[in-house]
Design a protein around this motif. Structure first.
Motif, short mmCIF file in Angstrom:
data_model
loop_
_atom_site.label_atom_id
_atom_site.label_comp_id
_atom_site.label_asym_id
_atom_site.label_seq_id
_atom_site.Cartn_x
_atom_site.Cartn_y
_atom_site.Cartn_z
N ALA A 25 0.84 -1.21 0.00
CA ALA A 25 0.00 0.00 0.00
C ALA A 25 0.87 1.25 0.00
CB ALA A 25 -0.93 -0.01 1.21
N ARG A 26 1.97 1.22 0.75
CA ARG A 26 2.89 2.35 0.79
C ARG A 26 3.54 2.56 -0.58
NH1 ARG A 26 6.22 0.68 4.72
NH2 ARG A 26 7.79 -0.03 3.24
N ILE A 27 3.91 1.45 -1.24
CA ILE A 27 4.52 1.54 -2.56
C ILE A 27 3.48 1.98 -3.59
CG2 ILE A 27 5.64 0.19 -4.39
CD1 ILE A 27 6.78 -1.56 -2.09
N GLY A 28 2.23 1.56 -3.40
CA GLY A 28 1.16 1.94 -4.32
C GLY A 28 0.91 3.44 -4.36
N LYS A 29 1.22 4.14 -3.28
CA LYS A 29 1.08 5.60 -3.28
C LYS A 29 2.13 6.25 -4.16
CE LYS A 29 -0.84 5.80 1.37
NZ LYS A 29 -0.62 6.23 2.76
N VAL A 30 3.29 5.62 -4.31
CA VAL A 30 4.37 6.17 -5.13
C VAL A 30 4.10 5.91 -6.60
CG1 VAL A 30 6.83 6.01 -5.63
CG2 VAL A 30 6.04 5.91 -3.28
N GLU A 71 10.21 -12.48 8.26
CA GLU A 71 9.78 -11.09 8.42
C GLU A 71 10.85 -10.13 7.92
OE1 GLU A 71 9.61 -13.31 10.93
OE2 GLU A 71 7.43 -13.58 11.08
N GLN A 72 12.11 -10.40 8.25
CA GLN A 72 13.21 -9.53 7.83
C GLN A 72 13.42 -9.61 6.33
OE1 GLN A 72 14.78 -7.38 9.86
NE2 GLN A 72 15.73 -6.57 8.02
N ALA A 73 13.32 -10.80 5.75
CA ALA A 73 13.46 -10.94 4.30
C ALA A 73 12.37 -10.18 3.56
CB ALA A 73 13.43 -12.43 3.91
N LEU A 74 11.14 -10.28 4.06
CA LEU A 74 10.03 -9.55 3.43
C LEU A 74 10.20 -8.05 3.59
CD1 LEU A 74 7.32 -9.71 1.98
CD2 LEU A 74 6.22 -9.95 4.21
N HIS A 75 10.65 -7.61 4.74
CA HIS A 75 10.88 -6.19 5.00
C HIS A 75 11.94 -5.64 4.04
CE1 HIS A 75 12.76 -2.75 7.17
NE2 HIS A 75 11.48 -2.44 7.36
N ASP A 76 13.05 -6.37 3.88
CA ASP A 76 14.11 -5.93 2.97
C ASP A 76 13.64 -5.89 1.52
OD1 ASP A 76 15.74 -5.76 5.19
OD2 ASP A 76 16.79 -7.66 4.80
N ALA A 77 12.85 -6.88 1.12
CA ALA A 77 12.33 -6.90 -0.24
C ALA A 77 11.38 -5.73 -0.49
CB ALA A 77 11.63 -8.23 -0.53
N LEU A 78 10.56 -5.39 0.49
CA LEU A 78 9.66 -4.25 0.35
C LEU A 78 10.44 -2.95 0.23
CD1 LEU A 78 6.90 -5.26 2.89
CD2 LEU A 78 6.59 -4.95 0.43
N ILE A 79 11.53 -2.81 0.97
CA ILE A 79 12.36 -1.60 0.86
C ILE A 79 12.99 -1.52 -0.52
CG2 ILE A 79 14.50 -0.54 1.70
CD1 ILE A 79 13.68 -1.41 4.50
N LYS A 80 13.52 -2.64 -1.02
CA LYS A 80 14.10 -2.64 -2.37
C LYS A 80 13.07 -2.27 -3.43
CE LYS A 80 17.99 -5.80 -2.17
NZ LYS A 80 18.58 -7.03 -2.74
N LEU A 81 11.88 -2.83 -3.28
CA LEU A 81 10.83 -2.54 -4.26
C LEU A 81 10.42 -1.07 -4.21
CD1 LEU A 81 9.25 -4.22 -6.35
CD2 LEU A 81 7.42 -4.37 -4.68
N GLU A 82 10.39 -0.51 -3.02
CA GLU A 82 10.04 0.91 -2.89
C GLU A 82 11.09 1.80 -3.54
OE1 GLU A 82 8.52 4.05 0.50
OE2 GLU A 82 9.47 2.19 1.12
N THR A 83 12.38 1.49 -3.36
CA THR A 83 13.41 2.30 -4.00
C THR A 83 13.34 2.17 -5.52
OG1 THR A 83 15.02 0.52 -3.72
CG2 THR A 83 14.98 2.23 -2.04
#
Length: 116
Positions: A25-30, A71-83
């Protein structure tokens, strides 16, 4: 936006789904016009892999991460996708903002300068 989950050798808990949906959802705003997201979570011995694939405007954004906890792997992947999404948006904005002017607009601008 359609979100699909795939768990390979692991079960996808409600906590992981909530974490993924909040990040997406956060990435969808971008990004604009993202239609489909595929979240793949894989467990291999002590390694946990998270892979996210997002379809946006005919392009595919992909992020893969590995960690000792899911949880950490998913968090890191979400950060990469956002960048990637931010970089993609900035690239499209730069191309859109630097389009050449039509010939008639350039000609009238030059006439205004010559008259002054």
């Amino acid at each position: 936006m359609i979100i699909e989950y795939t768990g390979r050798h692991t079960t996808i808990t409600q906590n992981l789904k909530t974490q993924a949906e909040e990040g997406i959802a956060r990435i969808g705003k971008v990004t604009n016009r993202c239609t489909h997201v595929h979240v793949t979570l894989t467990e291999d011995k002590y390694r946990k892999h998270a892979e996210l694939t997002m379809q946006c405007r005919g392009e595919s954004l992909v992020a893969r991460c590995e960690s000792t906890t899911m949880e950490q792997a998913l968090h890191d992947a979400l950060i990469k996708l956002e960048t990637q999404a931010v970089r993609h948006k900035e690239k499209n904005a730069t191309v859109r903002d630097h389009t050449p002017k039509p010939a008639d607009v350039v000609a009238t601008d030059q006439l205004d300068i010559a008259a002054a």
